[in-house]
Design an enzyme around this catalytic site. Structure first.
Site, PDB file in Angstrom:
ATOM      1  CE1 TYR A 114      -6.075  19.473  -3.652  1.00 45.37           C
ATOM      2  CE2 TYR A 114      -4.687  19.689  -1.704  1.00 45.37           C
ATOM      3  CZ  TYR A 114      -5.167  18.932  -2.763  1.00 45.37           C
ATOM      4  OH  TYR A 114      -4.734  17.636  -2.928  1.00 45.37           O
ATOM      5  CG  HIS A 145       3.518  12.980  -0.706  1.00 47.06           C
ATOM      6  ND1 HIS A 145       2.896  12.193   0.239  1.00 47.06           N
ATOM      7  CD2 HIS A 145       4.285  12.145  -1.445  1.00 47.06           C
ATOM      8  CE1 HIS A 145       3.262  10.926   0.067  1.00 47.06           C
ATOM      9  NE2 HIS A 145       4.116  10.876  -0.947  1.00 47.06           N
ATOM     10  CB  CYS A 153       0.355  31.887 -13.923  1.00 47.39           C
ATOM     11  SG  CYS A 153       2.125  32.153 -13.846  1.00 47.39           S
ATOM     12  CB  SER A 204      -1.193   4.086   7.196  1.00 46.69           C
ATOM     13  OG  SER A 204      -1.072   4.717   5.923  1.00 46.69           O
TER      14      SER A 204
HETATM   15  N1  APR Z   1       0.824   9.846  16.650  1.00 44.85           N
HETATM   16  C1  APR Z   1       1.404   9.005  15.765  1.00 44.85           C
HETATM   17  N2  APR Z   1       0.730   8.386  14.765  1.00 44.85           N
HETATM   18  C2  APR Z   1      -0.600   8.621  14.677  1.00 44.85           C
HETATM   19  C3  APR Z   1      -1.285   9.478  15.569  1.00 44.85           C
HETATM   20  C4  APR Z   1      -0.512  10.101  16.589  1.00 44.85           C
HETATM   21  N3  APR Z   1      -1.080  10.928  17.483  1.00 44.85           N
HETATM   22  N4  APR Z   1      -2.612   9.508  15.213  1.00 44.85           N
HETATM   23  C5  APR Z   1      -2.741   8.689  14.139  1.00 44.85           C
HETATM   24  N5  APR Z   1      -1.545   8.150  13.824  1.00 44.85           N
HETATM   25  C6  APR Z   1      -1.222   7.221  12.733  1.00 44.85           C
HETATM   26  C7  APR Z   1      -2.368   6.328  12.308  1.00 44.85           C
HETATM   27  O1  APR Z   1      -2.406   5.174  13.132  1.00 44.85           O
HETATM   28  C8  APR Z   1      -1.955   5.989  10.873  1.00 44.85           C
HETATM   29  O2  APR Z   1      -1.135   4.837  10.854  1.00 44.85           O
HETATM   30  O3  APR Z   1      -0.922   7.988  11.600  1.00 44.85           O
HETATM   31  C9  APR Z   1      -1.135   7.200  10.445  1.00 44.85           C
HETATM   32  C10 APR Z   1      -1.828   8.065   9.409  1.00 44.85           C
HETATM   33  O4  APR Z   1      -1.950   7.302   8.241  1.00 44.85           O
HETATM   34  P1  APR Z   1      -2.532   7.978   6.907  1.00 44.85           P
HETATM   35  O5  APR Z   1      -3.761   8.754   7.234  1.00 44.85           O
HETATM   36  O6  APR Z   1      -2.557   6.888   5.867  1.00 44.85           O
HETATM   37  O7  APR Z   1      -1.438   9.065   6.508  1.00 44.85           O
HETATM   38  P2  APR Z   1      -0.076   8.818   5.747  1.00 44.85           P
HETATM   39  O8  APR Z   1       0.547   7.508   6.106  1.00 44.85           O
HETATM   40  O9  APR Z   1       0.759  10.029   5.938  1.00 44.85           O
HETATM   41  O10 APR Z   1      -0.535   8.784   4.201  1.00 44.85           O
HETATM   42  C11 APR Z   1       0.508   8.774   3.257  1.00 44.85           C
HETATM   43  O11 APR Z   1      -1.090   9.084   1.507  1.00 44.85           O
HETATM   44  O12 APR Z   1      -3.048  10.167   1.262  1.00 44.85           O
HETATM   45  C12 APR Z   1      -1.752  10.133   0.805  1.00 44.85           C
HETATM   46  O13 APR Z   1      -0.266  11.796   0.071  1.00 44.85           O
HETATM   47  C13 APR Z   1      -1.077  11.420   1.144  1.00 44.85           C
HETATM   48  O14 APR Z   1       0.937  11.845   2.353  1.00 44.85           O
HETATM   49  C14 APR Z   1      -0.225  11.048   2.345  1.00 44.85           C
HETATM   50  C15 APR Z   1       0.093   9.602   2.072  1.00 44.85           C
END
Ligand code: APR
Length: 258
Positions: A77, A132, A160, A208
């Site tokens: 982190y 989150h 802390c 996603s």
């Molecule tokens: N504009 C819009 N969407 C985009 C772009 C862009 N420029 N670039 C990538 N993407 C899309 C990808 O196609 C994908 O569908 O963003 C999405 C990212 O998906 P993930 O990496 O799975 O992220 P997310 O959906 O936020 O994950 C949800 O999972 O890992 C955990 O807690 C974490 O908050 C996260 C959660």
């Protein structure tokens, strides 16, 4: 109803329709995921950038990983803080921050974000539901107090400093982030459901759609009569359900709509 899949060919009718809907909207909701920050340079979770020292981000974002090796998790982190501090909000974050001031009621826009990077706040967005958590907050594993902490790098391991009548707490701090297998902060998902259901229009941007419960908000909005618009360069499991599923990058499309 099968949603329309619109290739972004700068269809003026599509842009006009979305602008008209925003102009008439009493309430607007946004659900954002890692994709909205991709164009700021923040690696998405499931994209190629999701690796750190051969560890997958998703393997370190767990209570088990923190229990087994809090030092490794804090190093991860702290590394993410070092990456993030050099990055800036992109035109998508900035367009959304500007949207609030353009609506009839500036409080009528709520951004529900799965992101912990703080880029919506840095762009100026105020009304946020952080499903989150946030990488710039820490939570004590002993007394539970949550504090802002922008140290880059952060000391490893951070403890802390809360004072009580028994003296200093000294509990081990953890990122104030919801890890896999953990519950969301109490009440926040109910709030997000209300926002999704009461909105006239909801944009689902850069997610996603595979992580629950956040992913269910888009369909919940649709079921409650909200006009749903997905913005993502890829198709996702919810694309076929949305009223509009636009194949585009957020930083490219949002400034055109707003
Ligand atoms: N504009 C819009 N969407 C985009 C772009 C862009 N420029 N670039 C990538 N993407 C899309 C990808 O196609 C994908 O569908 O963003 C999405 C990212 O998906 P993930 O990496 O799975 O992220 P997310 O959906 O936020 O994950 C949800 O999972 O890992 C955990 O807690 C974490 O908050 C996260 C959660």
């Amino acid at each position: 109803m099968q949603g329309d899949s619109d290739q972004l060919t700068l269809d003026p009718d599509l842009i006009k329709d979305l602008r008209d809907r925003l102009a008439l909207a009493r309430r607007v909701a946004v659900l954002s995921g890692a994709g909205i920050s991709a164009e700021s340079g923040v690696p998405t979770f499931r994209g190629s950038g999701g690796l750190w020292r051969s560890h997958r981000a998703v393997d370190l974002a767990t209570p088990e990983a923190f229990k087994d090796n809090p030092k490794l998790v804090w190093e991860f982190y702290s590394y993410r803080r070092e990456v993030l501090i050099k990055l800036a909000p992109n035109p998508a974050h900035i367009a959304l921050a500007g949207l609030a001031g353009k609506l009839k009621d500036k409080d009528s826009l709520t951004i529900i974000t799965q992101n912990v990077d703080g880029l919506h706040q840095r762009a100026g967005s105020k009304k946020l539901l952080e499903l989150h958590g946030n990488i710039w907050r820490v939570r004590c594993t002993k007394c539970g107090v949550v504090t802002e902490n922008h140290d880059v790098p952060i000391e490893i391991l951070p403890f802390c400093r809360q004072q009580s009548r028994h003296g200093r707490c000294k509990g081990l701090l953890r990122p104030d982030i919801v890890w896999f297998g953990e519950m969301l902060p109490s009440g926040i998902f109910e709030q997000a459901c209300n926002v999704a259901a009461e909105a006239d229009i909801m944009f689902i941007i850069g997610t996603s759609g595979v992580v629950q419960p956040a992913a269910s908000l888009a369909e919940y909005a649709k079921e409650n009569g909200t006009y749903t618009v997905e913005i993502n360069p890829e198709k996702t499991p919810i694309s076929g359900v949305m009223d509009k599923s636009i194949t585009a990058r957020a930083a490219e499309l949002l400034p055109l709509i707003i």
